[in-house]
Design a protein around this motif. Structure first.
Motif, PDB file in Angstrom:
ATOM      1  N   LEU A  83      -1.694  53.230  -4.975  1.00  0.00           N
ATOM      2  CA  LEU A  83      -1.294  54.626  -4.937  1.00  0.00           C
ATOM      3  C   LEU A  83      -0.344  54.880  -3.771  1.00  0.00           C
ATOM      4  O   LEU A  83      -0.516  54.363  -2.681  1.00  0.00           O
ATOM      5  CB  LEU A  83      -2.530  55.522  -4.779  1.00  0.00           C
ATOM      6  N   ASP A  84       0.643  55.713  -4.010  1.00  0.00           N
ATOM      7  CA  ASP A  84       1.604  56.115  -2.989  1.00  0.00           C
ATOM      8  C   ASP A  84       1.012  57.316  -2.252  1.00  0.00           C
ATOM      9  O   ASP A  84       0.689  58.326  -2.865  1.00  0.00           O
ATOM     10  CB  ASP A  84       2.927  56.478  -3.667  1.00  0.00           C
ATOM     11  N   ASN A  85       0.854  57.228  -0.940  1.00  0.00           N
ATOM     12  CA  ASN A  85       0.252  58.313  -0.169  1.00  0.00           C
ATOM     13  C   ASN A  85       1.255  59.360   0.291  1.00  0.00           C
ATOM     14  O   ASN A  85       0.938  60.168   1.152  1.00  0.00           O
ATOM     15  CB  ASN A  85      -0.496  57.745   1.039  1.00  0.00           C
ATOM     16  N   THR A  86       2.447  59.360  -0.283  1.00  0.00           N
ATOM     17  CA  THR A  86       3.441  60.366   0.069  1.00  0.00           C
ATOM     18  C   THR A  86       3.049  61.689  -0.578  1.00  0.00           C
ATOM     19  O   THR A  86       2.894  61.767  -1.793  1.00  0.00           O
ATOM     20  CB  THR A  86       4.834  59.938  -0.436  1.00  0.00           C
ATOM     21  N   PRO A  87       2.877  62.745   0.234  1.00  0.00           N
ATOM     22  CA  PRO A  87       2.495  64.039  -0.353  1.00  0.00           C
ATOM     23  C   PRO A  87       3.597  64.603  -1.243  1.00  0.00           C
ATOM     24  O   PRO A  87       4.783  64.420  -0.991  1.00  0.00           O
ATOM     25  CB  PRO A  87       2.298  64.946   0.869  1.00  0.00           C
ATOM     26  N   THR A  88       3.183  65.298  -2.291  1.00  0.00           N
ATOM     27  CA  THR A  88       4.115  66.008  -3.153  1.00  0.00           C
ATOM     28  C   THR A  88       4.641  67.212  -2.367  1.00  0.00           C
ATOM     29  O   THR A  88       4.078  67.566  -1.315  1.00  0.00           O
ATOM     30  CB  THR A  88       3.421  66.505  -4.436  1.00  0.00           C
ATOM     31  N   PRO A  89       5.676  67.899  -2.857  1.00  0.00           N
ATOM     32  CA  PRO A  89       6.160  69.096  -2.153  1.00  0.00           C
ATOM     33  C   PRO A  89       5.064  70.167  -1.975  1.00  0.00           C
ATOM     34  O   PRO A  89       5.103  70.943  -1.031  1.00  0.00           O
ATOM     35  CB  PRO A  89       7.285  69.611  -3.050  1.00  0.00           C
ATOM     36  N   GLU A  90       4.070  70.170  -2.861  1.00  0.00           N
ATOM     37  CA  GLU A  90       2.966  71.135  -2.757  1.00  0.00           C
ATOM     38  C   GLU A  90       1.882  70.666  -1.797  1.00  0.00           C
ATOM     39  O   GLU A  90       0.906  71.373  -1.563  1.00  0.00           O
ATOM     40  CB  GLU A  90       2.338  71.389  -4.136  1.00  0.00           C
ATOM     41  N   GLY A  91       1.983  69.435  -1.270  1.00  0.00           N
ATOM     42  CA  GLY A  91       1.012  68.929  -0.307  1.00  0.00           C
ATOM     43  C   GLY A  91      -0.126  68.124  -0.894  1.00  0.00           C
ATOM     44  O   GLY A  91      -1.156  67.941  -0.247  1.00  0.00           O
ATOM     45  N   PHE A  92       0.028  67.601  -2.114  1.00  0.00           N
ATOM     46  CA  PHE A  92      -1.013  66.800  -2.750  1.00  0.00           C
ATOM     47  C   PHE A  92      -0.672  65.318  -2.643  1.00  0.00           C
ATOM     48  O   PHE A  92       0.497  64.944  -2.713  1.00  0.00           O
ATOM     49  CB  PHE A  92      -1.134  67.153  -4.240  1.00  0.00           C
ATOM     50  N   ILE A  93      -1.710  64.479  -2.488  1.00  0.00           N
ATOM     51  CA  ILE A  93      -1.521  63.030  -2.547  1.00  0.00           C
ATOM     52  C   ILE A  93      -2.390  62.466  -3.670  1.00  0.00           C
ATOM     53  O   ILE A  93      -3.465  62.991  -3.945  1.00  0.00           O
ATOM     54  CB  ILE A  93      -1.879  62.320  -1.217  1.00  0.00           C
ATOM     55  N   PRO A  94      -1.926  61.415  -4.342  1.00  0.00           N
ATOM     56  CA  PRO A  94      -2.763  60.786  -5.368  1.00  0.00           C
ATOM     57  C   PRO A  94      -3.882  59.998  -4.693  1.00  0.00           C
ATOM     58  O   PRO A  94      -3.652  59.301  -3.710  1.00  0.00           O
ATOM     59  CB  PRO A  94      -1.798  59.864  -6.105  1.00  0.00           C
TER      60      PRO A  94
END
Length: 148
Positions: free
Chosen positions: A42-53
């Motif tokens: 899993l990529d721990n880069t947050p989405t623009p909304e601040g979610f991580i997978p």
């Protein structure tokens, strides 16, 4: 056979015998998603909304819970409606990490046996305060945790 020819043949043999492994390792099937392969990194880069997978639905269903120590989070399915729920995994009593007990549908602290229901409310102490609920969502078989 001279020495140079021998080393050339050994080198070619080594390359030829490892070529299928190199090809298999470098090929990637882009149609394979995390939801199809729960071991996909899993990529721990947050989405623009601040979610991580944090994992897949398959992982959650197989294990019963997902624990994300780096964010003090525990994720499980609500036994009443199968919704995905996330809480801060740190017990409000003395800071041990709670665990999901799928059998009775409660969160339990292994240190002093505080028990919390699936809504994070204290069922029995010594904890006096509920667990903090975290924002979580699912998209295309992947579970995301809000971290920012």
């Amino acid at each position: 056979m001279n020495r140079r020819k021998f080393i050339t043949w050994v080198g070619l043999g080594a390359i030829a015998s490892n070529l299928p492994i190199a090809i298999a390792a470098s090929s990637f099937d882009e149609s394979q998603t995390i939801s199809q392969n729960p071991n996909f990194p899993l990529d721990n880069t947050p989405t623009p909304e601040g979610f991580i997978p944090i994992g897949s639905i398959q992982q959650l269903d197989r294990k019963g819970q997902i624990i994300k120590d780096s964010h003090d989070a525990i994720i499980f399915r609500n036994p009443e409606n199968s919704d995905i729920i996330a809480f801060n995994s740190i017990c409000t009593h003395e800071g041990c990490s709670v665990e999901w007990d799928k059998t009775d549908g409660n969160l339990v602290c292994p240190c002093h046996r505080s028990k919390f229901n699936s809504e994070g409310q204290v069922l029995n102490g010594p904890a006096r305060f509920p667990l903090d609920k975290l924002e979580v969502k699912e998209d295309k078989g992947i579970i995301f945790l809000k971290v920012a």
